[in-house]
Scaffold this motif. Structure first.
Motif, mmCIF file in Angstrom:
data_model
loop_
_atom_site.group_PDB
_atom_site.id
_atom_site.type_symbol
_atom_site.label_atom_id
_atom_site.label_comp_id
_atom_site.label_asym_id
_atom_site.label_seq_id
_atom_site.Cartn_x
_atom_site.Cartn_y
_atom_site.Cartn_z
ATOM 1 N N LYS A 114 -1.778 -2.256 -21.885
ATOM 2 C CA LYS A 114 -1.265 -3.270 -22.801
ATOM 3 C C LYS A 114 -0.864 -2.589 -24.102
ATOM 4 O O LYS A 114 -1.717 -2.064 -24.820
ATOM 5 N N CYS A 150 2.263 -3.747 -26.533
ATOM 6 C CA CYS A 150 2.619 -4.764 -27.527
ATOM 7 C C CYS A 150 2.175 -6.159 -27.104
ATOM 8 O O CYS A 150 1.983 -7.024 -27.930
ATOM 9 N N GLN A 178 7.975 -5.821 -25.530
ATOM 10 C CA GLN A 178 8.787 -4.928 -26.357
ATOM 11 C C GLN A 178 8.565 -3.438 -26.110
ATOM 12 O O GLN A 178 9.229 -2.620 -26.727
ATOM 13 N N ALA A 201 4.822 -0.678 -21.601
ATOM 14 C CA ALA A 201 3.573 -0.063 -21.132
ATOM 15 C C ALA A 201 2.977 -0.807 -19.934
ATOM 16 O O ALA A 201 2.257 -0.221 -19.133
ATOM 17 N N CYS A 202 3.301 -2.083 -19.817
ATOM 18 C CA CYS A 202 2.676 -2.928 -18.796
ATOM 19 C C CYS A 202 3.516 -3.033 -17.532
ATOM 20 O O CYS A 202 3.251 -3.899 -16.701
ATOM 21 N N LEU A 228 7.730 -6.792 -16.475
ATOM 22 C CA LEU A 228 6.695 -6.651 -17.502
ATOM 23 C C LEU A 228 5.551 -7.597 -17.179
ATOM 24 O O LEU A 228 5.727 -8.816 -17.185
ATOM 25 N N CYS A 267 3.044 -8.289 -18.935
ATOM 26 C CA CYS A 267 2.535 -9.039 -20.101
ATOM 27 C C CYS A 267 3.270 -10.352 -20.301
ATOM 28 O O CYS A 267 2.779 -11.230 -21.003
HETATM 29 S S1 FES Z 1 2.643 -4.610 -23.170
HETATM 30 FE FE1 FES Z 1 4.469 -4.016 -24.236
HETATM 31 S S2 FES Z 1 5.981 -4.765 -22.882
HETATM 32 FE FE2 FES Z 1 4.192 -5.540 -21.972
#
Ligand code: FES
Ligand SMILES: Cc1cc2nc3c(=O)[nH]c(=O)nc-3n(C[C@H](O)[C@H](O)[C@H](O)COP(=O)(O)OP(=O)(O)OC[C@H]3O[C@@H](n4cnc5c(N)ncnc54)[C@H](O)[C@@H]3O)c2cc1C
Ligand code: FES
Lengths: 324, 209
Positions: free
Chosen positions: B93, B95, B99, B102-103, B113, B115
């Motif tokens: 996780k 942001c 944005q 990472a997820c 994504l 998230c």
């Molecule tokens: S945690 Fe950054 S895009 Fe999903």
């Protein structure tokens, strides 16, 4: 996030029956889930529409039809869209990231909300989010905000790229609601903020976008989308231009022009389209034709660069498309 | 703040659902009571609809080839479900707002994504996380290439980069340096390992063909 209950109906009829009150439809969720986390949107029910039969891409003699649930990435790579309506494919490819484009739907794209930082921050005033609370952007950080179609209540930019391309091509949105089906020109679908910036479009309660149509336009093959932004990719537009040109013998016969990043809604420029007709396809001629493109603009403290940037964006987009 | 905490699923080794329900009851009392019946297959138990947590949604997923069934709060994102309920903490996780990338995971073979994906909305679908790439101890070519080329420094963005990169090759977007740059732009690396990430992708794409 506020609590809500969740439904995933399988028919359009039952989706509309499930909606109502404070409900929200869920497509890709890339706007809705983001704004629910920020508590900018607080529906009491989420109606997942991903199981509805709202897919399909059709390119034929009548034009283009896109189902509302088609994903941005699938539309962008469709061979017919790429060859016959390159401005649409380019506007999509220059939007967001591949992950987001794999999720985000065409219908949701048209209904995405502004990226104004004050709209997204519930601790600040915002007439769009909380009518009557004021507009923090008027005197605050407003570099990315709109210069056309603004009011004393709201200066938020409409963020969609593909909506700009679709408005240039006279697209229609197909709607289906409790009172049946209807369709509207996309250009008329969006409202100006006036003193009711929380009312962004003419969608009725519970109404669904079912599809988007673009009438056939043979010379839309000669079209393109130029997006100017703070970084080269994965960023919203400071200015953008969607352009289509019908050129014969080095002279413009007809033109379609709309711009993004500058308006409170996707912004068609009919006066520029008129001014282009009969001009030679030279940079000097384009400069003359777009001289009044930003007439009526109301720049703010941090975005006085936008009128000039907009004219230059247009000249470059026209030059590129004129050479096709 | 109490209204925010229940958006995240309790860790399966931590809070029980009952404790979690108890802590959050006040927030929702009115909401669920107003609801009409949900679609049957996906409906939550409706015996005591006024109570928070009773509008949980039954979700069946396949994660890295394994069937998973759970009762999900409709607010849980796929990211939080993977990390907090399924202990698959390879997915990061950053942001939590779409944005940074990472997820990134694969749903039905496409990179998305996690998230911004609601767990309830991927009922019935196949999810692959970075844990599902390798074949036992045998790493995926993209994982090996990231190691060989030092495609990371702190490593926080890496699982998202790798998931994105594997999909990128499958999409046919890894042919030129420009394409790699453009189609990997949804994965931000604060350590700036980009040139090495690009080298890793160019290396792995040959092996993946
Ligand atoms: S945690 Fe950054 S895009 Fe999903
Ligand atoms: C980091 C980031 C960068 C981005 N960059 C860009 C960019 O550069 N350019 C750009 O154009 N966009 C950009 N976007 C926005 C993105 O394109 C939109 O979020 C997306 O298109 C919304 O589609 P969705 O299907 O995910 O909508 P959802 O989030 O599911 O829905 C959005 C809204 O529309 C409603 N809705 C959805 N579908 C329907 C329907 N069929 N009928 C009625 N109502 C419906 C929902 O209730 C909700 O209110 C970006 C987003 C993020 C997070
Ligand atoms: S390796 Fe540190 S963020 Fe990418």
């Amino acid at each position: 996030m506020h609590a809500y209950d969740f439904a995933a109906p399988r028919s359009i009829r039952s989706a509309i029956d499930r909606a109502g009150g404070e409900s929200a439809y869920l497509a890709g969720g890339t706007t809705l889930v983001d704004l629910m986390k920020l508590e900018v949107m607080t529906p009491s029910r989420v109606v997942d529409i991903n199981r509805l039969p709202l897919k399909g891409i059709r390119v034929d003699g009548n034009g283009l039809r896109l189902g509302a649930l088609e994903r941005m990435s699938d539309v962008a790579r469709h061979p017919g869209v790429r060859s016959r309506y390159p401005v649409v494919a380019q506007a999509l490819e220059l939007s967001a990231s591949q992950q987001l484009r794999n999720m985000a739907s065409m219908g949701g794209n048209l209904l995405q909300r502004t990226r104004c930082g004050y709209f997204r921050d519930t601790s600040t005033p915002c007439n769009k989010r909380l009518p009557g609370s004021g507009c923090a952007a008027l005197t605050g950080e407003n570099r990315t905000h709109a210069i056309l179609g603004t009011s004393d209540s709201c200066v938020a930019t409409h963020p969609s790229d593909v909506a700009v391309a679709l408005v240039a091509l006279d697209a229609q949105v197909e709607l289906y609601g409790p009172h049946g089906r209807r369709s509207l020109p996309l250009g008329d679908f969006y409202r100006l903020p006036g003193n009711t910036p929380h009312l962004e479009n003419h969608l009725l309660p519970r109404e669904l976008i079912t599809g988007i149509t673009v009438p056939s336009l043979s010379w839309a093959r000669h079209s393109g989308y130029l997006k100017v932004r703070d970084r080269q990719s994965y960023e919203f537009a400071l200015t953008s231009a969607a352009v289509a040109l019908d050129v014969s013998g080095g002279v413009v016969r007809e033109a379609r022009v709309a711009v993004g990043g500058v308006g409170t809604r996707p912004w068609r420029l009919p006066a520029v389209e008129q001014a282009l007709v009969g001009r030679r396809t030279t940079e000097a001629a384009y400069e003359q034709a777009v001289a009044h493109a930003a007439d009526g603009a109301r720049p703010l403290a941090h975005n006085a660069f936008k009128p000039e940037l907009l004219r230059r964006t247009l000249v470059r987009a026209l030059t590129t498309v004129g050479e096709l | 703040m109490a209204s925010r905490s229940p958006s995240t699923p309790p860790h399966r080794d931590g809070l029980s659902r009952r404790g979690f329900i108890g802590r959050t009851g006040a927030v929702v009392a009115g909401t669920a009571a107003a609801s009409a019946p949900l679609d049957t297959a996906r409906a939550a138990p409706q015996s005591a609809p006024a109570q928070q947590g009773e509008n949980l949604v039954a979700v069946a997923l396949t994660v890295n080839g394994r069937s998973v069934r759970l009762m999900a709060d409709p607010r849980w994102t796929l990211l939080d479900t993977l990390r907090e309920r399924l202990s698959l903490t390879g997915t990061k996780k950053g942001c939590d707002r779409g944005q940074c990338g990472a997820c990134t995971v694969h749903v039905e073979g496409r990179r998305v994504l996690s998230c911004l994906t609601l767990t309830a909305s991927v009922d019935g679908e196949h999810v692959t996380t970075v844990e599902g790439l390798s074949d036992g101890e045998h790493l995926h070519p993209m994982q090996r290439a990231f190691i060989a080329h030092d495609g990371f420094q702190c490593g926080y963005c890496t699982s998202g980069q790798i998931m994105s990169a594997v999909a990128l090759v499958g999409e046919g977007h890894a042919d030129t340096d420009d394409d790699i740059k453009e189609y990997m732009s949804g994965n931000i690396c604060r350590c700036g390992a980009y040139p090495f990430i690009r080298d890793a992708i160019k290396d792995a794409r040959e092996e993946m063909r």
